[in-house]
Design a protein around this motif. Structure first.
Motif, short mmCIF file in Angstrom:
data_model
loop_
_atom_site.label_atom_id
_atom_site.label_comp_id
_atom_site.label_asym_id
_atom_site.label_seq_id
_atom_site.Cartn_x
_atom_site.Cartn_y
_atom_site.Cartn_z
N PHE A 105 27.62 8.66 -6.71
CA PHE A 105 26.31 8.49 -7.32
C PHE A 105 25.22 8.74 -6.28
O PHE A 105 25.24 8.14 -5.20
CB PHE A 105 26.19 7.07 -7.89
N LEU A 106 24.27 9.62 -6.56
CA LEU A 106 23.17 10.00 -5.65
C LEU A 106 23.68 10.47 -4.29
O LEU A 106 23.10 10.14 -3.25
CB LEU A 106 22.20 8.83 -5.45
N LYS A 107 24.75 11.24 -4.28
CA LYS A 107 25.35 11.71 -3.02
C LYS A 107 24.40 12.62 -2.24
O LYS A 107 24.44 12.66 -1.02
CB LYS A 107 26.67 12.43 -3.34
N GLU A 108 23.53 13.32 -2.96
CA GLU A 108 22.62 14.26 -2.29
C GLU A 108 21.44 13.58 -1.62
O GLU A 108 20.71 14.22 -0.86
CB GLU A 108 22.10 15.31 -3.29
N ASP A 109 21.23 12.30 -1.84
CA ASP A 109 20.10 11.58 -1.24
C ASP A 109 20.60 10.32 -0.52
O ASP A 109 20.55 9.21 -1.07
CB ASP A 109 19.10 11.22 -2.32
N PRO A 110 21.06 10.46 0.73
CA PRO A 110 21.62 9.31 1.46
C PRO A 110 20.56 8.25 1.81
O PRO A 110 20.90 7.09 1.98
CB PRO A 110 22.22 9.92 2.72
N CYS A 111 19.30 8.63 1.86
CA CYS A 111 18.25 7.66 2.16
C CYS A 111 18.11 6.64 1.03
O CYS A 111 17.93 5.44 1.28
CB CYS A 111 16.94 8.40 2.39
N VAL A 112 18.22 7.13 -0.22
CA VAL A 112 18.14 6.23 -1.37
C VAL A 112 19.35 5.30 -1.40
O VAL A 112 19.24 4.10 -1.68
CB VAL A 112 18.02 7.04 -2.68
N LYS A 113 20.53 5.85 -1.08
CA LYS A 113 21.74 5.03 -1.06
C LYS A 113 21.64 3.93 0.01
O LYS A 113 22.05 2.79 -0.22
CB LYS A 113 22.98 5.90 -0.81
N LEU A 114 21.07 4.26 1.15
CA LEU A 114 20.89 3.27 2.20
C LEU A 114 19.90 2.18 1.77
O LEU A 114 20.12 1.00 2.03
CB LEU A 114 20.40 3.95 3.49
N LYS A 115 18.83 2.58 1.08
CA LYS A 115 17.87 1.60 0.56
C LYS A 115 18.51 0.71 -0.51
O LYS A 115 18.19 -0.47 -0.59
CB LYS A 115 16.64 2.31 0.00
N MET A 116 19.40 1.27 -1.30
CA MET A 116 20.10 0.46 -2.30
C MET A 116 20.99 -0.58 -1.62
O MET A 116 21.06 -1.73 -2.07
CB MET A 116 20.94 1.35 -3.23
N CYS A 117 21.66 -0.20 -0.54
CA CYS A 117 22.48 -1.16 0.20
C CYS A 117 21.61 -2.24 0.83
O CYS A 117 21.96 -3.42 0.83
CB CYS A 117 23.30 -0.45 1.28
N TYR A 118 20.48 -1.83 1.36
CA TYR A 118 19.56 -2.79 1.95
C TYR A 118 19.02 -3.75 0.87
O TYR A 118 18.97 -4.96 1.08
CB TYR A 118 18.40 -2.06 2.64
N GLY A 119 18.63 -3.20 -0.28
CA GLY A 119 18.16 -4.05 -1.39
C GLY A 119 19.24 -4.99 -1.88
O GLY A 119 18.97 -6.16 -2.19
N ALA A 120 20.48 -4.51 -1.95
CA ALA A 120 21.60 -5.38 -2.34
C ALA A 120 21.76 -6.51 -1.34
O ALA A 120 22.04 -7.65 -1.72
CB ALA A 120 22.88 -4.56 -2.45
N GLY A 121 21.57 -6.21 -0.06
CA GLY A 121 21.66 -7.25 0.97
C GLY A 121 20.58 -8.31 0.81
O GLY A 121 20.84 -9.50 0.97
N VAL A 122 19.38 -7.88 0.48
CA VAL A 122 18.28 -8.84 0.28
C VAL A 122 18.55 -9.71 -0.95
O VAL A 122 18.38 -10.94 -0.90
CB VAL A 122 16.93 -8.08 0.15
N ILE A 123 18.98 -9.10 -2.04
CA ILE A 123 19.28 -9.87 -3.26
C ILE A 123 20.44 -10.82 -3.00
O ILE A 123 20.42 -11.99 -3.42
CB ILE A 123 19.60 -8.92 -4.43
N LEU A 124 21.46 -10.36 -2.30
CA LEU A 124 22.61 -11.20 -1.98
C LEU A 124 22.20 -12.36 -1.08
O LEU A 124 22.68 -13.49 -1.24
CB LEU A 124 23.69 -10.35 -1.29
N GLY A 125 21.28 -12.11 -0.17
CA GLY A 125 20.77 -13.19 0.70
C GLY A 125 20.03 -14.25 -0.10
O GLY A 125 20.21 -15.45 0.13
N ALA A 126 19.22 -13.81 -1.06
CA ALA A 126 18.50 -14.78 -1.90
C ALA A 126 19.48 -15.61 -2.72
O ALA A 126 19.35 -16.83 -2.82
CB ALA A 126 17.52 -14.05 -2.81
N GLY A 127 20.49 -14.95 -3.29
CA GLY A 127 21.49 -15.67 -4.06
C GLY A 127 22.30 -16.63 -3.21
O GLY A 127 22.62 -17.74 -3.64
N SER A 128 22.60 -16.23 -1.99
CA SER A 128 23.39 -17.11 -1.11
C SER A 128 22.60 -18.34 -0.71
O SER A 128 23.16 -19.45 -0.65
CB SER A 128 23.85 -16.34 0.13
N ILE A 129 21.33 -18.18 -0.48
CA ILE A 129 20.50 -19.33 -0.13
C ILE A 129 20.41 -20.31 -1.30
O ILE A 129 20.54 -21.52 -1.11
CB ILE A 129 19.11 -18.86 0.36
N LEU A 130 20.23 -19.78 -2.51
CA LEU A 130 20.18 -20.66 -3.68
C LEU A 130 21.52 -21.38 -3.89
O LEU A 130 21.55 -22.57 -4.20
CB LEU A 130 19.80 -19.87 -4.92
N GLY A 131 22.62 -20.67 -3.74
CA GLY A 131 23.94 -21.29 -3.89
C GLY A 131 24.20 -22.34 -2.84
O GLY A 131 24.77 -23.40 -3.12
#
Length: 188
Positions: A105-131
């Motif tokens: 998915f989005l193989k031609e745009d690695p910058c977007v994929k990296l931002k998605m991983c970074y965004g997933a990390g931020v969301i996961l961090g918020a969820g971990s703090i709440l848990g």
């Protein structure tokens, strides 16, 4: 290195999210056990309270009346925080799957994929703090309840321990936090 780190963070996030879901759904957050007779073993959870007869192993559970009924603050707050943490961790996992380098998915745009991983990390961090807040809130309240009984000399041979669901919630939240750190700090 980036792909290995992403897959490691995904595996840790997946396992930790499963731990969070199990902690939210199970019913052994606080254990009451009678020290003197060892006749029964009682587990209190977020959704019900179960008693196991130690002699014959029969387990009976009492559902709480209603989700909207008056409950102790520790149950309401822990339910809310754990359900929110579960939802955020699930959203982070979906985002992370789409952002992994090994997914086309989005193989031609690695910058977007990296931002998605970074965004997933931020969301996961918020969820971990709440848990973690929900799990620790419940654990501290169990400790305070035990301390109040000891201070008023109302011991009666009953002791309170943290149940395995509480420990599972703390472990899942900690694992999600570590995965979040891997995705947000180490990925670049």
């Amino acid at each position: 290195m980036s792909a290995t780190l992403q897959v490691t963070a995904f595996g840790l996030a997946l396992l930790s999210t499963l731990f969070l879901l199990l902690a939210t759904c199970t019913d052994c957050w606080m254990v009451n056990a009678d020290d003197s007779l060892e006749v029964s073993h009682k587990c209190r959870g977020l959704w019900r309270e179960c008693v196991t007869n130690m002699q014959d192993g029969v387990r009976t559970c009492d559902q709480y009346d209603s989700i909207l009924a008056d409950h102790p603050v520790k149950i309401v707050v822990t339910r809310t925080l754990m359900i929110t943490a579960d939802l955020l961790a699930g959203l982070a996992l979906a985002t992370l799957v789409l952002g992994l380098d090994c997914i086309t998915f989005l193989k031609e745009d690695p910058c977007v994929k990296l931002k998605m991983c970074y965004g997933a990390g931020v969301i996961l961090g918020a969820g971990s703090i709440l848990g973690l807040i929900g799990s620790v809130w419940y654990a501290v309240d169990v400790y305070v309840e035990r301390a109040m009984l000891v201070s008023h000399n109302i011991l009666l041979g009953v002791h309170y321990d943290f149940g395995w669901s509480c420990w599972l919630g703390m472990a899942g939240s900690t694992g999600c936090f570590v995965a979040s750190v891997l995705l947000t700090c180490c990925l670049y």
